[in-house]
Write an enzyme that holds these catalytic residues in place. Structure first.
Site, PDB file in Angstrom:
ATOM      1  N   GLU A 131      25.601 -72.729  37.851  1.00  0.00           N
ATOM      2  CA  GLU A 131      24.669 -71.760  38.429  1.00  0.00           C
ATOM      3  C   GLU A 131      24.134 -70.862  37.324  1.00  0.00           C
ATOM      4  O   GLU A 131      24.900 -70.191  36.624  1.00  0.00           O
ATOM      5  CB  GLU A 131      25.373 -70.934  39.505  1.00  0.00           C
ATOM      6  CG  GLU A 131      24.445 -70.093  40.330  1.00  0.00           C
ATOM      7  CD  GLU A 131      25.145 -69.404  41.498  1.00  0.00           C
ATOM      8  OE1 GLU A 131      24.510 -69.223  42.541  1.00  0.00           O
ATOM      9  OE2 GLU A 131      26.337 -69.048  41.353  1.00  0.00           O
ATOM     10  N   LYS A 155      32.656 -51.663  48.953  1.00  0.00           N
ATOM     11  CA  LYS A 155      32.436 -51.467  47.519  1.00  0.00           C
ATOM     12  C   LYS A 155      31.119 -52.124  47.132  1.00  0.00           C
ATOM     13  O   LYS A 155      31.021 -53.339  47.026  1.00  0.00           O
ATOM     14  CB  LYS A 155      33.558 -52.062  46.676  1.00  0.00           C
ATOM     15  CG  LYS A 155      33.479 -51.584  45.206  1.00  0.00           C
ATOM     16  CD  LYS A 155      34.130 -52.530  44.219  1.00  0.00           C
ATOM     17  CE  LYS A 155      33.216 -53.626  43.769  1.00  0.00           C
ATOM     18  NZ  LYS A 155      32.056 -53.147  42.940  1.00  0.00           N
ATOM     19  N   GLU A 174      31.263 -66.075  50.333  1.00  0.00           N
ATOM     20  CA  GLU A 174      30.081 -66.861  49.974  1.00  0.00           C
ATOM     21  C   GLU A 174      29.945 -66.759  48.475  1.00  0.00           C
ATOM     22  O   GLU A 174      29.807 -65.671  47.924  1.00  0.00           O
ATOM     23  CB  GLU A 174      28.836 -66.333  50.691  1.00  0.00           C
ATOM     24  CG  GLU A 174      27.635 -67.268  50.564  1.00  0.00           C
ATOM     25  CD  GLU A 174      26.728 -66.907  49.410  1.00  0.00           C
ATOM     26  OE1 GLU A 174      26.851 -67.580  48.351  1.00  0.00           O
ATOM     27  OE2 GLU A 174      25.925 -65.992  49.545  1.00  0.00           O
ATOM     28  N   CYS A 185      21.532 -66.749  45.485  1.00  0.00           N
ATOM     29  CA  CYS A 185      22.637 -67.696  45.603  1.00  0.00           C
ATOM     30  C   CYS A 185      22.177 -69.055  46.111  1.00  0.00           C
ATOM     31  O   CYS A 185      22.719 -70.095  45.717  1.00  0.00           O
ATOM     32  CB  CYS A 185      23.714 -67.133  46.525  1.00  0.00           C
ATOM     33  SG  CYS A 185      23.120 -66.720  48.184  1.00  0.00           S
TER      34      CYS A 185
END
Length: 489
Positions: A388, A180, A256, A290
């Site tokens: 983040e 996906k 992750e 990331c």
């Protein structure tokens, strides 16, 4: 340079192109303009069910895929890498229109994707078991068998490299995949379906279902016939996937999930070099990385000068048309991503950090462009130092001693990456051995080799991607014990 023609927008199942069962489509938006690029077929649970059924059929004992020599699997993967190389310029231009990634980075992404395929292709006939000298008159050996059907949920920030970080070990170990892609950036992943068919992979081995996370992504996570979900994305969604895995068939999960990575600059570092490395650590791909160096710790002796030079560098960064070869940064991915970054910038100002430059919408731009921001006087308890941001927002934090900065660097729920810039090897090794991070760089930032494992400590993830270590995620180890008349050493 203009945007390319979009060739594929359908769902790819069993080596065939299909419309969604529901008949729905969704728009993919060009982040540089805010305008619709095209409509893509919207897969949901019904389409995931069809894809998983095809993948399960491909994994049946006696199927062409299961009977294929491991070396031949590798050759198919090498062929796929050649096709990615052949179409790399088209794929790069397609990525730029779908993602907003600057064209230079898009081209690098295609090369990295092909390199990942080649690396794992080389492993295909080297995944094997052992013989074990157990006690008694027995012959004992292990087999490393494919885990089965892999559900791969791919993020939007680096679609092709992160797709092949998942698909590479999947195919190498003899599994079948249901992929996906992110709803923001489905176009290059869908195109890869056509290349997989051209390369010669049997039907059902690779299936690609574009759709939304709460529908298609959830269907993968909850599916009783999916054996592992590999996911890159936010902590919040990672937790949802883990819960779904537990509620369904206790499927394996490899994750992750981002970071708040410390980039530590000591007073003895080369100032000009450290400023440039630190600037790119947070501004590459508009901060949508990331492993971004999103907490820049600078020793107090050089703090003021470092802030001054960082501001000068941020003001010079070229932000604009991602198709322009001179552009360094493009837009944020979409309105939601843009709004989050702007909200975090506002929180930094409200909590007392000093906005030295940037942080505004780029004048004269229709897309989601933000001026690179630099904050000074940042404290550890501020949101911009804890959460983040996923945007071009550099937070420069003052520290005094190595003991202090180690403790503060580890004072986070994340643990993906870290960096240290210093001429003192003792400091470098002490930092590398003390910070809680899956990868640590010394006098550089952001190098993630194909051949090395990558993953996080703490809430930055489970398992590893890349390197030999990732193969363990995609295999099951079976022990076989055979009674023999007499054992001889």
């Amino acid at each position: 340079m203009s945007a390319p023609e979009v060739k594929y927008t359908q769902i790819f199942i069993n080596n065939e192109w299909k419309n969604s069962v529901s008949g729905k489509t969704f728009p993919t938006i060009n982040p540089s303009t805010g305008e619709k690029t095209c409509a893509v077929q919207e897969g949901d649970k019904a389409d995931i069910d069809l894809a998983v059924k095809a993948a399960r059929e491909a994994m049946k004992l006696g199927s062409p895929w299961r009977k294929m020599d491991a070396s031949q699997r590798g050759r198919l993967m090498y062929r796929l890498a050649e096709l990615v190389d052949r179409d790399a310029e088209y794929l790069a231009r397609l990525e730029t229109v779908d993602n907003g990634m600057v064209i230079r980075t898009s081209r690098t992404s295609m090369k990295r994707g092909a390199d990942l395929l080649r690396y794992f292709a080389g492993w295909a006939d080297k995944v094997h078991g052992k013989t074990i000298p157990i006690d008694g008159d027995y012959f004992c050996y292990t087999r490393r068998e494919p885990i089965g059907v892999v559900g791969a949920i791919v993020p939007w920030n680096f679609p092709i490299p992160l797709l092949f970080k998942k698909l590479g070990p999947t195919l190498c170990c003899g599994n079948a995949a249901v992929i996906k892609p992110a709803e923001q950036t489905p176009l290059t992943a869908i195109y890869i379906g056509a290349l997989c068919k051209e390369a010669g992979f049997p039907p059902g081995v690779v299936n690609i279902v574009p759709g939304y996370g709460p529908t298609a992504g959830a269907a993968i996570s909850e599916h009783m016939d999916v054996d592992i979900v590999t996911f890159t994305g936010s902590v919040e969604v990672a937790k949802i996937i883990q819960q779904a895995a537990g509620r369904s068939n206790l499927k394996h999960v490899a994750i992750e999930s981002g970071g708040k990575s410390p980039n530590i600059v000591f007073a003895d570092a080369d100032m000009a070099y450290a400023v440039e490395v630190s600037h790119n650590a947070i501004n590459t791909h508009s901060g949508q990385v990331c492993l971004a160096g999103s907490r820049t710790f600078v020793q107090e002796d050089i703090y003021d000068e470092f802030v001054k030079r960082s501001v000068e560098r941020a003001k010079k960064r070229v932000v604009g048309d991602p198709y322009d070869e001179k552009t360094e940064s493009g837009p944020q991915i979409d309105q939601e991503g843009y709004d989050k970054v702007m909200e975090m910038i506002e929180s930094g100002k409200q909590q007392g950090a000093k906005l030295e430059c940037g942080g505004n919408r780029m004048a004269g731009k229709n897309g989601y462009f933000i001026e690179p921001a630099v904050f000074s006087n940042v404290q550890d308890d501020m949101r911009i130092a804890r959460e983040e941001i996923f945007g071009p927002v550099q937070q420069i934090i003052k520290f005094k001693t190595i003991e202090e900065v180690i403790e503060r660097a580890n004072r986070t729920s994340f643990g993906l990456a870290a960096s240290v810039l210093t001429k003192d090897i003792d400091k470098a090794i002490t930092i590398a051995n003390s910070v809680q991070a899956g990868i640590v760089w010394v006098n550089i930032y952001g190098v993630v080799p194909t051949q090395a494992p990558f993953g996080g400590f703490k809430m930055s993830g489970l398992g590893r991607e890349g390197g030999e270590e990732v193969l363990n995620e995609f295999c099951e180890v079976k022990t076989v014990i055979v009674k023999v008349p007499e054992k001889n050493s």
